[in-house]
Design a protein around this motif. Structure first.
Motif, PDB file in Angstrom:
ATOM      1  N   GLN A 135       0.855  -1.183   0.000  1.00 44.63           N
ATOM      2  CA  GLN A 135       0.000   0.000   0.000  1.00 44.63           C
ATOM      3  C   GLN A 135       0.895   1.238   0.000  1.00 44.63           C
ATOM      4  O   GLN A 135       1.780   1.365   0.847  1.00 44.63           O
ATOM      5  N   TRP A 136       0.671   2.152  -0.916  1.00 43.25           N
ATOM      6  CA  TRP A 136       1.577   3.285  -1.128  1.00 43.25           C
ATOM      7  C   TRP A 136       1.659   4.243   0.057  1.00 43.25           C
ATOM      8  O   TRP A 136       2.710   4.790   0.332  1.00 43.25           O
ATOM      9  N   ASP A 137       0.549   4.473   0.778  1.00 39.81           N
ATOM     10  CA  ASP A 137       0.562   5.497   1.827  1.00 39.81           C
ATOM     11  C   ASP A 137       0.823   4.950   3.223  1.00 39.81           C
ATOM     12  O   ASP A 137       1.496   5.584   4.023  1.00 39.81           O
ATOM     13  N   GLY A 195      -1.624   0.536 -15.475  1.00 39.78           N
ATOM     14  CA  GLY A 195      -1.986   1.169 -14.217  1.00 39.78           C
ATOM     15  C   GLY A 195      -2.755   0.291 -13.244  1.00 39.78           C
ATOM     16  O   GLY A 195      -3.198   0.770 -12.209  1.00 39.78           O
ATOM     17  N   GLN A 234      -6.240  -2.993  -7.492  1.00 42.60           N
ATOM     18  CA  GLN A 234      -4.961  -2.399  -7.118  1.00 42.60           C
ATOM     19  C   GLN A 234      -4.532  -1.446  -8.225  1.00 42.60           C
ATOM     20  O   GLN A 234      -4.228  -1.875  -9.341  1.00 42.60           O
ATOM     21  N   TYR A 235      -4.523  -0.140  -7.908  1.00 43.25           N
ATOM     22  CA  TYR A 235      -4.059   0.868  -8.849  1.00 43.25           C
ATOM     23  C   TYR A 235      -2.581   1.144  -8.589  1.00 43.25           C
ATOM     24  O   TYR A 235      -2.193   1.461  -7.463  1.00 43.25           O
ATOM     25  N   LYS A 259       0.864   2.822  -8.192  1.00 47.55           N
ATOM     26  CA  LYS A 259       1.413   4.136  -7.865  1.00 47.55           C
ATOM     27  C   LYS A 259       2.887   4.214  -8.253  1.00 47.55           C
ATOM     28  O   LYS A 259       3.389   5.281  -8.563  1.00 47.55           O
ATOM     29  N   GLY A 260       3.600   3.077  -8.203  1.00 49.74           N
ATOM     30  CA  GLY A 260       5.015   3.061  -8.544  1.00 49.74           C
ATOM     31  C   GLY A 260       5.533   1.636  -8.532  1.00 49.74           C
ATOM     32  O   GLY A 260       4.836   0.710  -8.098  1.00 49.74           O
ATOM     33  N   THR A 278       4.057  -0.448  -5.540  1.00 43.80           N
ATOM     34  CA  THR A 278       3.244   0.309  -4.602  1.00 43.80           C
ATOM     35  C   THR A 278       1.912   0.604  -5.284  1.00 43.80           C
ATOM     36  O   THR A 278       1.872   0.947  -6.465  1.00 43.80           O
ATOM     37  N   VAL A 279       0.838   0.425  -4.506  1.00 37.79           N
ATOM     38  CA  VAL A 279      -0.504   0.515  -5.073  1.00 37.79           C
ATOM     39  C   VAL A 279      -1.433   1.288  -4.157  1.00 37.79           C
ATOM     40  O   VAL A 279      -1.153   1.483  -2.976  1.00 37.79           O
ATOM     41  N   ASP A 280      -2.561   1.678  -4.722  1.00 41.58           N
ATOM     42  CA  ASP A 280      -3.697   2.133  -3.938  1.00 41.58           C
ATOM     43  C   ASP A 280      -4.688   0.975  -3.994  1.00 41.58           C
ATOM     44  O   ASP A 280      -5.276   0.700  -5.051  1.00 41.58           O
TER      45      ASP A 280
END
Length: 133
Positions: A30-32, A54, A77-78, A80-81, A94-96
């Motif tokens: 998870q990105w955050d 993406g 899963q979107y 992010k990097g 890394t995903v949202d």
């Protein structure tokens, strides 16, 4: 991310150390919150789709087909990097994450019992720091 069907720089693919089956493990985070959500396998095509569409795509070793996370469950899963480790033999994506990541219905595949207790502590570096000053 780019539109479907686009390519990625061949120099990036050359850095990936696929195993004998043409696969590389992909750790999904998870990105955050930095939660480790799951691990799946990617071949070169799944890797390309993930980076250009993406959305995370895996190669299913049991079904011998591609699967895009969330297409049937809605737990998308979107991307992010993405990064390769120093050896190029593991991918970190890394995903949202929308919804749960694990097929068991939990937020992460790592919500299970701890396999072993942490033993001991890391050695103190206070002595080393005081000598350096």
């Amino acid at each position: 991310m780019s539109a479907s069907g686009t390519s990625i720089d061949p120099a990036i693919l050359e850095r990936v150390a696929f195993n004998a089956d043409g696969l590389v493990p992909a750790i999904i985070q998870q990105w955050d919150t930095l939660e480790v959500l799951m691990m799946g396998w990617m071949d070169a095509e799944a890797f390309r789709r993930t980076l250009t569409e993406g959305r995370v795509t895996f190669w299913s070793r049991s079904r011998q087909e591609y699967w895009r996370k969330g297409d049937t469950s809605g737990n998308v899963q979107y991307v992010k990097g993405a990064a390769l480790d120093c050896d190029g033999d593991t991918l970190l994506v890394t995903v949202d994450q929308l919804g749960v990541a694990c097929h068991t219905g939990t937020r992460t595949c790592f919500d299970g019992d701890q396999l072993a207790p942490v033993v001991g502590e890391a050695p103190s570096t206070a002595h080393d720091r005081s000598e350096a000053s």
